[in-house]
Design a protein around this motif. Structure first.
Motif, PDB file in Angstrom:
ATOM      1  N   PHE A  31       1.616   6.470  52.017  1.00  0.00           N
ATOM      2  CA  PHE A  31       1.182   6.899  53.342  1.00  0.00           C
ATOM      3  C   PHE A  31       2.277   7.637  54.098  1.00  0.00           C
ATOM      4  CE2 PHE A  31      -1.625   3.305  52.356  1.00  0.00           C
ATOM      5  CZ  PHE A  31      -2.863   3.903  52.577  1.00  0.00           C
ATOM      6  N   ALA A  32       3.480   7.694  53.530  1.00  0.00           N
ATOM      7  CA  ALA A  32       4.590   8.351  54.218  1.00  0.00           C
ATOM      8  C   ALA A  32       4.350   9.845  54.369  1.00  0.00           C
ATOM      9  CB  ALA A  32       5.896   8.099  53.468  1.00  0.00           C
ATOM     10  N   ARG A  33       3.511  10.422  53.509  1.00  0.00           N
ATOM     11  CA  ARG A  33       3.243  11.854  53.601  1.00  0.00           C
ATOM     12  C   ARG A  33       2.354  12.204  54.800  1.00  0.00           C
ATOM     13  NH1 ARG A  33      -0.672  10.583  49.283  1.00  0.00           N
ATOM     14  NH2 ARG A  33       0.968  10.813  47.742  1.00  0.00           N
ATOM     15  N   ILE A  34       1.744  11.192  55.421  1.00  0.00           N
ATOM     16  CA  ILE A  34       0.876  11.434  56.575  1.00  0.00           C
ATOM     17  C   ILE A  34       1.744  11.372  57.826  1.00  0.00           C
ATOM     18  CG2 ILE A  34      -1.187  10.686  57.813  1.00  0.00           C
ATOM     19  CD1 ILE A  34      -2.085   9.292  55.241  1.00  0.00           C
ATOM     20  N   LEU A  35       2.037  12.513  58.389  1.00  0.00           N
ATOM     21  CA  LEU A  35       2.962  12.595  59.508  1.00  0.00           C
ATOM     22  C   LEU A  35       2.281  12.275  60.827  1.00  0.00           C
ATOM     23  CD1 LEU A  35       4.873  15.871  58.615  1.00  0.00           C
ATOM     24  CD2 LEU A  35       5.572  13.525  58.186  1.00  0.00           C
ATOM     25  N   GLY A  36       2.981  11.538  61.676  1.00  0.00           N
ATOM     26  CA  GLY A  36       2.462  11.261  63.006  1.00  0.00           C
ATOM     27  C   GLY A  36       2.919   9.910  63.502  1.00  0.00           C
ATOM     28  N   ARG A  37       3.041   9.811  64.824  1.00  0.00           N
ATOM     29  CA  ARG A  37       3.444   8.538  65.406  1.00  0.00           C
ATOM     30  C   ARG A  37       2.496   8.080  66.499  1.00  0.00           C
ATOM     31  NH1 ARG A  37       8.630  11.770  66.796  1.00  0.00           N
ATOM     32  NH2 ARG A  37       7.945  13.112  68.498  1.00  0.00           N
ATOM     33  N   SER A  38       1.387   8.784  66.683  1.00  0.00           N
ATOM     34  CA  SER A  38       0.430   8.393  67.717  1.00  0.00           C
ATOM     35  C   SER A  38      -0.207   7.055  67.360  1.00  0.00           C
ATOM     36  CB  SER A  38      -0.656   9.462  67.887  1.00  0.00           C
ATOM     37  OG  SER A  38      -1.446   9.548  66.719  1.00  0.00           O
ATOM     38  N   ALA A  39      -0.619   6.327  68.390  1.00  0.00           N
ATOM     39  CA  ALA A  39      -1.201   5.004  68.178  1.00  0.00           C
ATOM     40  C   ALA A  39      -2.483   5.082  67.369  1.00  0.00           C
ATOM     41  CB  ALA A  39      -1.465   4.340  69.530  1.00  0.00           C
ATOM     42  N   ALA A  40      -3.303   6.097  67.620  1.00  0.00           N
ATOM     43  CA  ALA A  40      -4.581   6.224  66.915  1.00  0.00           C
ATOM     44  C   ALA A  40      -4.375   6.450  65.420  1.00  0.00           C
ATOM     45  CB  ALA A  40      -5.405   7.368  67.514  1.00  0.00           C
ATOM     46  N   LEU A  41      -3.399   7.279  65.067  1.00  0.00           N
ATOM     47  CA  LEU A  41      -3.130   7.535  63.647  1.00  0.00           C
ATOM     48  C   LEU A  41      -2.524   6.306  62.993  1.00  0.00           C
ATOM     49  CD1 LEU A  41      -3.138   9.591  61.318  1.00  0.00           C
ATOM     50  CD2 LEU A  41      -0.792  10.161  61.968  1.00  0.00           C
ATOM     51  N   ARG A  42      -1.609   5.646  63.680  1.00  0.00           N
ATOM     52  CA  ARG A  42      -0.991   4.438  63.128  1.00  0.00           C
ATOM     53  C   ARG A  42      -2.048   3.364  62.848  1.00  0.00           C
ATOM     54  NH1 ARG A  42       2.831   5.533  60.375  1.00  0.00           N
ATOM     55  NH2 ARG A  42       1.963   7.586  60.563  1.00  0.00           N
ATOM     56  N   GLU A  43      -3.057   3.279  63.719  1.00  0.00           N
ATOM     57  CA  GLU A  43      -4.127   2.308  63.510  1.00  0.00           C
ATOM     58  C   GLU A  43      -4.929   2.651  62.254  1.00  0.00           C
ATOM     59  OE1 GLU A  43      -7.040  -0.671  63.864  1.00  0.00           O
ATOM     60  OE2 GLU A  43      -4.990  -0.492  64.644  1.00  0.00           O
ATOM     61  N   ALA A  44      -5.236   3.932  62.066  1.00  0.00           N
ATOM     62  CA  ALA A  44      -5.974   4.355  60.870  1.00  0.00           C
ATOM     63  C   ALA A  44      -5.192   4.036  59.600  1.00  0.00           C
ATOM     64  CB  ALA A  44      -6.284   5.852  60.946  1.00  0.00           C
ATOM     65  N   ILE A  45      -3.888   4.298  59.609  1.00  0.00           N
ATOM     66  CA  ILE A  45      -3.065   4.027  58.431  1.00  0.00           C
ATOM     67  C   ILE A  45      -2.947   2.526  58.184  1.00  0.00           C
ATOM     68  CG2 ILE A  45      -0.723   4.210  57.499  1.00  0.00           C
ATOM     69  CD1 ILE A  45      -0.520   6.945  58.833  1.00  0.00           C
ATOM     70  N   ALA A  46      -2.845   1.747  59.251  1.00  0.00           N
ATOM     71  CA  ALA A  46      -2.767   0.289  59.090  1.00  0.00           C
ATOM     72  C   ALA A  46      -4.036  -0.244  58.438  1.00  0.00           C
ATOM     73  CB  ALA A  46      -2.554  -0.373  60.451  1.00  0.00           C
ATOM     74  N   ARG A  47      -5.186   0.269  58.845  1.00  0.00           N
ATOM     75  CA  ARG A  47      -6.455  -0.159  58.230  1.00  0.00           C
ATOM     76  C   ARG A  47      -6.511   0.280  56.763  1.00  0.00           C
ATOM     77  NH1 ARG A  47     -10.510  -2.127  61.072  1.00  0.00           N
ATOM     78  NH2 ARG A  47     -12.121  -1.232  59.732  1.00  0.00           N
ATOM     79  N   ALA A  48      -6.001   1.463  56.473  1.00  0.00           N
ATOM     80  CA  ALA A  48      -5.991   1.948  55.090  1.00  0.00           C
ATOM     81  C   ALA A  48      -5.097   1.072  54.210  1.00  0.00           C
ATOM     82  CB  ALA A  48      -5.514   3.402  55.048  1.00  0.00           C
ATOM     83  N   ARG A  49      -3.960   0.670  54.719  1.00  0.00           N
ATOM     84  CA  ARG A  49      -3.070  -0.217  53.958  1.00  0.00           C
ATOM     85  C   ARG A  49      -3.772  -1.544  53.658  1.00  0.00           C
ATOM     86  NH1 ARG A  49       2.172   1.650  53.928  1.00  0.00           N
ATOM     87  NH2 ARG A  49       2.854   2.933  55.700  1.00  0.00           N
ATOM     88  N   THR A  50      -4.519  -2.047  54.639  1.00  0.00           N
ATOM     89  CA  THR A  50      -5.204  -3.327  54.471  1.00  0.00           C
ATOM     90  C   THR A  50      -6.242  -3.260  53.356  1.00  0.00           C
ATOM     91  OG1 THR A  50      -4.865  -3.930  56.790  1.00  0.00           O
ATOM     92  CG2 THR A  50      -6.653  -5.044  55.605  1.00  0.00           C
ATOM     93  N   VAL A  51      -7.071  -2.225  53.378  1.00  0.00           N
ATOM     94  CA  VAL A  51      -8.170  -2.146  52.411  1.00  0.00           C
ATOM     95  C   VAL A  51      -7.672  -1.736  51.027  1.00  0.00           C
ATOM     96  CG1 VAL A  51      -8.864   0.281  52.704  1.00  0.00           C
ATOM     97  CG2 VAL A  51     -10.605  -1.471  52.240  1.00  0.00           C
ATOM     98  N   ALA A  52      -6.486  -1.151  50.948  1.00  0.00           N
ATOM     99  CA  ALA A  52      -5.950  -0.754  49.641  1.00  0.00           C
ATOM    100  C   ALA A  52      -5.726  -1.950  48.733  1.00  0.00           C
ATOM    101  CB  ALA A  52      -4.641   0.019  49.832  1.00  0.00           C
ATOM    102  N   ARG A  53      -5.540  -3.123  49.325  1.00  0.00           N
ATOM    103  CA  ARG A  53      -5.234  -4.322  48.530  1.00  0.00           C
ATOM    104  C   ARG A  53      -6.456  -4.875  47.808  1.00  0.00           C
ATOM    105  NH1 ARG A  53      -2.766  -7.071  53.875  1.00  0.00           N
ATOM    106  NH2 ARG A  53      -1.087  -5.591  54.299  1.00  0.00           N
ATOM    107  N   VAL A  54      -7.646  -4.475  48.252  1.00  0.00           N
ATOM    108  CA  VAL A  54      -8.879  -4.966  47.631  1.00  0.00           C
ATOM    109  C   VAL A  54      -9.616  -3.789  47.007  1.00  0.00           C
ATOM    110  CG1 VAL A  54      -9.064  -6.945  49.163  1.00  0.00           C
ATOM    111  CG2 VAL A  54     -10.105  -4.779  49.842  1.00  0.00           C
ATOM    112  N   ASP A  55     -10.796  -4.059  46.457  1.00  0.00           N
ATOM    113  CA  ASP A  55     -11.500  -3.017  45.720  1.00  0.00           C
ATOM    114  C   ASP A  55     -12.787  -2.588  46.414  1.00  0.00           C
ATOM    115  OD1 ASP A  55     -10.918  -1.455  43.533  1.00  0.00           O
ATOM    116  OD2 ASP A  55     -12.267  -2.531  42.188  1.00  0.00           O
ATOM    117  N   SER A  56     -12.896  -2.839  47.697  1.00  0.00           N
ATOM    118  CA  SER A  56     -14.120  -2.542  48.435  1.00  0.00           C
ATOM    119  C   SER A  56     -14.327  -1.035  48.592  1.00  0.00           C
ATOM    120  CB  SER A  56     -14.058  -3.172  49.829  1.00  0.00           C
ATOM    121  OG  SER A  56     -13.868  -4.562  49.742  1.00  0.00           O
ATOM    122  N   SER A  57     -15.601  -0.655  48.771  1.00  0.00           N
ATOM    123  CA  SER A  57     -15.910   0.733  49.117  1.00  0.00           C
ATOM    124  C   SER A  57     -15.420   1.009  50.533  1.00  0.00           C
ATOM    125  CB  SER A  57     -17.418   0.980  49.038  1.00  0.00           C
ATOM    126  OG  SER A  57     -17.892   0.784  47.725  1.00  0.00           O
TER     127      SER A  57
END
Length: 343
Positions: A31-57
């Motif tokens: 996720f380091a290639r996704i540049l940005g420090r805004s709260a909205a983007l950080r929230e999207a990346i945090a959710r992506a990190r969470t779901v990456a650990r499982v195999d859900s759609s």
């Protein structure tokens, strides 16, 4: 089917050649290639990190050009499937008649031009991840077949009766409101629930005010290397206009603007005249619509209190804060600079 398999091969052959070779070792932080420090983007990346650990759609929502595929790649490369293929398809690029063949493959003789057996993208992505961008553009027949894959884990090539097991993690994305598409009868409710096990919203660039200049500078550095240029940044006027602009094309529009400007720039900084003429027109038009200051403007101390309160209420989103203050983003940016609130 009117199209020949030449069109289909143009889509599938690059996928096969890339999938056939061993996948590169995942980055330490995809996720380091996704540049940005805004709260909205950080929230999207945090959710992506969470779901990456499982195999859900996963269903990724966001306007065109916001970087939905980067989020999908980050999920894949952070998952247990990281060394298997990541296969991407923009569903909007296919005619209805090609969607089934592209996704599920076909048998020789299944339709006019089907001169050989052909596997589809689900088979190409076996053990890995299939990313379907603009999934709302799938025809009803393709939606039904996609639902079956999600429910049963099998595909059937067009013109065959044999079922083939596939193990694929599906990530879908759309810029459309799928609730509206469901209401219009254009998208299946049951497929929506299968896709929307976990949702991520990628914010538009206009909701990421803090990231505009950061991204512009990174793109300048990138194109400096590619074009052997030595530009150092944006002029003050271009920076001001960039911050005030809504960027309807999002990060893609910003990247394209910077690429063109780096190529054409005659000085050390990107100036207004270096930008594409069509963008300059839009920048100036939007800037000219800035709200006129009230006849009796608030005192300096009042402005600071109001701005701080508005930013707190909107989670730091300057466009919404400007709306609350009854002013434009340009005026808000100027006031924040005057008051030392831009740091």
């Amino acid at each position: 089917m009117a199209e020949s398999t030449n069109s289909l091969s143009a889509i599938l052959d690059p996928v096969r050649s890339s999938s056939a070779s061993a996948s590169p070792a995942p980055e330490a932080d995809p996720f380091a290639r996704i540049l940005g420090r805004s709260a909205a983007l950080r929230e999207a990346i945090a959710r992506a990190r969470t779901v990456a650990r499982v195999d859900s759609s996963v269903l990724i929502n966001g306007e065109s050009g916001t970087g939905k595929e980067l989020i999908a790649k980050g999920i894949h490369e952070s998952s247990l499937r990281a060394r298997a293929p990541f296969v991407a398809l923009n569903c909007a690029t296919l005619t209805e008649s090609l969607q089934g063949s592209t996704l599920f493959g076909h048998a020789k003789g299944a339709f006019t031009g089907a001169l050989r057996d052909q596997s589809g993208l689900f088979e190409a992505a076996h053990d890995g991840t299939l990313f379907l961008d603009e999934v709302a553009e799938l025809a009803p027949s393709a939606q039904a077949a996609l639902l079956r894959v999600l429910q049963e884990g099998v595909i059937t090539r067009i013109g065959e009766h044999r079922e083939r097991k596939v193990d694929v993690r599906l990530i879908a994305a759309t810029h459309r409101d799928l609730d509206d598409a469901i209401q219009a009868g254009a998208f299946r409710t049951d497929l929506f629930f299968r896709l929307n096990v976990f949702s991520i919203t990628v914010p538009a660039l206009r909701e990421r005010d803090d990231d505009v200049l950061l991204l512009a500078q990174r793109f300048i550095e990138e194109y400096n290397l590619k074009m052997n240029r030595t530009l150092s940044g944006l002029s003050a006027e271009v920076s001001r206009l960039f911050l005030a602009y809504d960027w309807p094309g999002n990060v893609r529009e910003l990247r394209n603007a910077v690429e063109s400007a780096v190529l054409l720039a005659r000085g050390d900084l990107i100036q207004i005249d270096d930008l594409p003429a069509c963008l300059v027109k839009r920048l100036i038009e939007q800037d000219s619509k800035a709200t006129v200051r009230p006849e009796t403007p608030p005192r300096r101390s009042d402005w600071k209190q109001r701005i701080v309160a508005a930013l707190a209420k909107t989670g730091g989103r300057r466009k919404q804060a400007a709306t609350l203050l009854g002013t434009s983003r340009t005026t808000l940016w100027r006031k924040m600079k005057e008051l030392g609130l831009n740091n």
